[in-house]
Write a protein that holds these residues in place. Structure first.
Motif, PDB file in Angstrom:
ATOM      1  N   LEU A  26       0.834  -1.192   0.000  1.00  0.00           N
ATOM      2  CA  LEU A  26       0.000   0.000   0.000  1.00  0.00           C
ATOM      3  C   LEU A  26       0.875   1.250   0.000  1.00  0.00           C
ATOM      4  CD1 LEU A  26      -2.737  -0.969   2.645  1.00  0.00           C
ATOM      5  CD2 LEU A  26      -2.887  -1.142   0.138  1.00  0.00           C
ATOM      6  N   HIS A  27       0.536   2.188  -0.879  1.00  0.00           N
ATOM      7  CA  HIS A  27       1.212   3.483  -0.961  1.00  0.00           C
ATOM      8  C   HIS A  27       0.330   4.518  -0.272  1.00  0.00           C
ATOM      9  CE1 HIS A  27       4.134   1.818  -3.740  1.00  0.00           C
ATOM     10  NE2 HIS A  27       3.182   1.458  -4.583  1.00  0.00           N
ATOM     11  N   ILE A  28       0.854   5.179   0.759  1.00  0.00           N
ATOM     12  CA  ILE A  28       0.057   6.060   1.605  1.00  0.00           C
ATOM     13  C   ILE A  28       0.659   7.466   1.625  1.00  0.00           C
ATOM     14  CG2 ILE A  28      -0.821   6.423   3.936  1.00  0.00           C
ATOM     15  CD1 ILE A  28      -0.492   3.386   4.394  1.00  0.00           C
ATOM     16  N   PRO A  29       0.042   8.431   0.938  1.00  0.00           N
ATOM     17  CA  PRO A  29       0.493   9.820   1.054  1.00  0.00           C
ATOM     18  C   PRO A  29       0.049  10.398   2.390  1.00  0.00           C
ATOM     19  CG  PRO A  29      -1.413   9.693  -0.416  1.00  0.00           C
ATOM     20  CD  PRO A  29      -1.091   8.287  -0.009  1.00  0.00           C
ATOM     21  N   THR A  30       0.954  11.002   3.111  1.00  0.00           N
ATOM     22  CA  THR A  30       0.645  11.377   4.496  1.00  0.00           C
ATOM     23  C   THR A  30      -0.357  12.520   4.596  1.00  0.00           C
ATOM     24  OG1 THR A  30       2.501  12.932   4.646  1.00  0.00           O
ATOM     25  CG2 THR A  30       2.927  10.629   5.283  1.00  0.00           C
ATOM     26  N   GLU A  31      -0.498  13.316   3.538  1.00  0.00           N
ATOM     27  CA  GLU A  31      -1.447  14.443   3.570  1.00  0.00           C
ATOM     28  C   GLU A  31      -2.663  14.166   2.697  1.00  0.00           C
ATOM     29  OE1 GLU A  31      -0.860  16.630   5.920  1.00  0.00           O
ATOM     30  OE2 GLU A  31       0.947  15.415   6.254  1.00  0.00           O
ATOM     31  N   ASP A  32      -3.068  12.904   2.645  1.00  0.00           N
ATOM     32  CA  ASP A  32      -4.240  12.501   1.872  1.00  0.00           C
ATOM     33  C   ASP A  32      -5.496  13.090   2.519  1.00  0.00           C
ATOM     34  OD1 ASP A  32      -6.359  11.156   0.622  1.00  0.00           O
ATOM     35  OD2 ASP A  32      -5.193   9.313   0.385  1.00  0.00           O
ATOM     36  N   HIS A  33      -6.175  13.997   1.804  1.00  0.00           N
ATOM     37  CA  HIS A  33      -7.341  14.652   2.403  1.00  0.00           C
ATOM     38  C   HIS A  33      -8.581  13.772   2.403  1.00  0.00           C
ATOM     39  CE1 HIS A  33      -7.731  15.613  -1.884  1.00  0.00           C
ATOM     40  NE2 HIS A  33      -8.999  15.927  -1.681  1.00  0.00           N
ATOM     41  N   PHE A  34      -8.467  12.559   1.838  1.00  0.00           N
ATOM     42  CA  PHE A  34      -9.553  11.572   1.938  1.00  0.00           C
ATOM     43  C   PHE A  34      -9.250  10.482   2.973  1.00  0.00           C
ATOM     44  CE2 PHE A  34     -10.295  13.004  -2.545  1.00  0.00           C
ATOM     45  CZ  PHE A  34     -11.550  13.551  -2.327  1.00  0.00           C
ATOM     46  N   VAL A  35      -8.008  10.388   3.407  1.00  0.00           N
ATOM     47  CA  VAL A  35      -7.595   9.393   4.406  1.00  0.00           C
ATOM     48  C   VAL A  35      -6.771  10.150   5.451  1.00  0.00           C
ATOM     49  CG1 VAL A  35      -6.417   7.198   4.812  1.00  0.00           C
ATOM     50  CG2 VAL A  35      -7.503   7.631   2.590  1.00  0.00           C
ATOM     51  N   ASP A  36      -7.411  10.536   6.534  1.00  0.00           N
ATOM     52  CA  ASP A  36      -6.755  11.433   7.480  1.00  0.00           C
ATOM     53  C   ASP A  36      -5.691  10.716   8.312  1.00  0.00           C
ATOM     54  OD1 ASP A  36      -8.114  10.058   9.523  1.00  0.00           O
ATOM     55  OD2 ASP A  36      -9.663  11.593   9.720  1.00  0.00           O
ATOM     56  N   HIS A  37      -4.980  11.498   9.134  1.00  0.00           N
ATOM     57  CA  HIS A  37      -3.867  10.946   9.915  1.00  0.00           C
ATOM     58  C   HIS A  37      -4.333   9.845  10.862  1.00  0.00           C
ATOM     59  CE1 HIS A  37      -1.397  14.903   9.299  1.00  0.00           C
ATOM     60  NE2 HIS A  37      -1.349  14.101   8.247  1.00  0.00           N
ATOM     61  N   ALA A  38      -5.506   9.992  11.433  1.00  0.00           N
ATOM     62  CA  ALA A  38      -6.018   8.964  12.344  1.00  0.00           C
ATOM     63  C   ALA A  38      -6.248   7.652  11.604  1.00  0.00           C
ATOM     64  CB  ALA A  38      -7.306   9.438  12.995  1.00  0.00           C
TER      65      ALA A  38
END
Length: 232
Positions: free
Chosen positions: A164-176
């Motif tokens: 899985l590739h996870i952009p840390t500032e994904d505005h659809f998948v928040d930090h929590a």
């Protein structure tokens, strides 16, 4: 490389799923299912298939919205089309979607393929995760998959490699949500997670305003290496 459109049978035989197919110059026993974002099998998704075919894979992109918006092609850079895509996302049943991925697996087996991977983006990233938990696909990759944090109760079923590739500032998948995903999947022996600091959802789009060239090249290089190893 040769590209065509085809129709693949649904699992229950009650319908057919339109799909874009890119074939390499030589017959291949390896295939990649490219699972679209919420924008349909658009130019960017077709290009991803073509790129996989150039790497020697048989590539197929099923039309995941075929039940209610067959053939739709939208641009994330056009606000009205982006809103239209969000509406389709709201209509979409991911349980049906993973069955469509399984139908694509069956179709590819019939084409003589014996090693199959899938790579999905956004909604397709969620479906790549679901394919890893619910099908026998040999390897899966998800880019900025949405709602995975709500499906981690299925993680025990992952039997084949998943990245899985996870952009840390994904505005659809928040930090929590990202934290929840890491806590559940970091210990899993079949799962590899990559974070992309500062990047947002859509950073690996083939074209358009969302693309981040450096991040996309890094993630795509990792994906190519992953499939080269896992589908060998």
């Amino acid at each position: 490389m040769a590209a065509t459109n085809t129709d693949i049978p649904t699992l229950d035989g009650a319908g057919t799923i339109p799909a874009y197919v890119a074939r390499p110059d030589a017959d291949s026993a390896r295939a990649i299912i490219v699972i679209p974002e919420i924008f349909g099998v658009n130019e960017g998704i077709r290009q991803k298939c073509d790129d996989w075919a150039a790497e020697g894979y048989l590539a197929i992109a099923p039309d995941i919205f075929w039940r209610f918006a067959p053939g739709v092609e939208l641009s994330p850079d056009v606000e009205s089309e982006f809103q239209q895509a969000l509406g389709y996302f709201g209509q979409y049943d991911a349980d049906d979607g993973v069955k469509d991925i399984e139908a694509a697996i069956h179709w590819l087996r019939g084409e003589g393929v014996d090693r199959i991977g899938c790579v999905g983006f956004c909604l397709g990233g969620r479906l790549a995760y679901m394919a890893a938990t619910r099908t026998d696909i040999d390897a899966s990759v998800g880019y900025y998959g949405v709602m995975i944090d709500q499906m981690l109760n299925e993680a025990h079923a992952i039997a084949n490699p998943l990245m899985l590739h996870i952009p840390t500032e994904d505005h659809f998948v928040d930090h929590a949500a990202q934290k929840t995903i890491h806590e559940a999947l970091d210990p899993h022996p079949k799962v590899t997670l990559h974070d992309y600091p500062g990047l947002d959802h859509g950073f690996a789009a083939t074209m358009g305003n969302r693309r981040n060239e450096e991040g996309a090249e890094l993630a795509d290089g990792r994906t190519r290496a992953f499939f080269a190893e896992k589908l060998a």
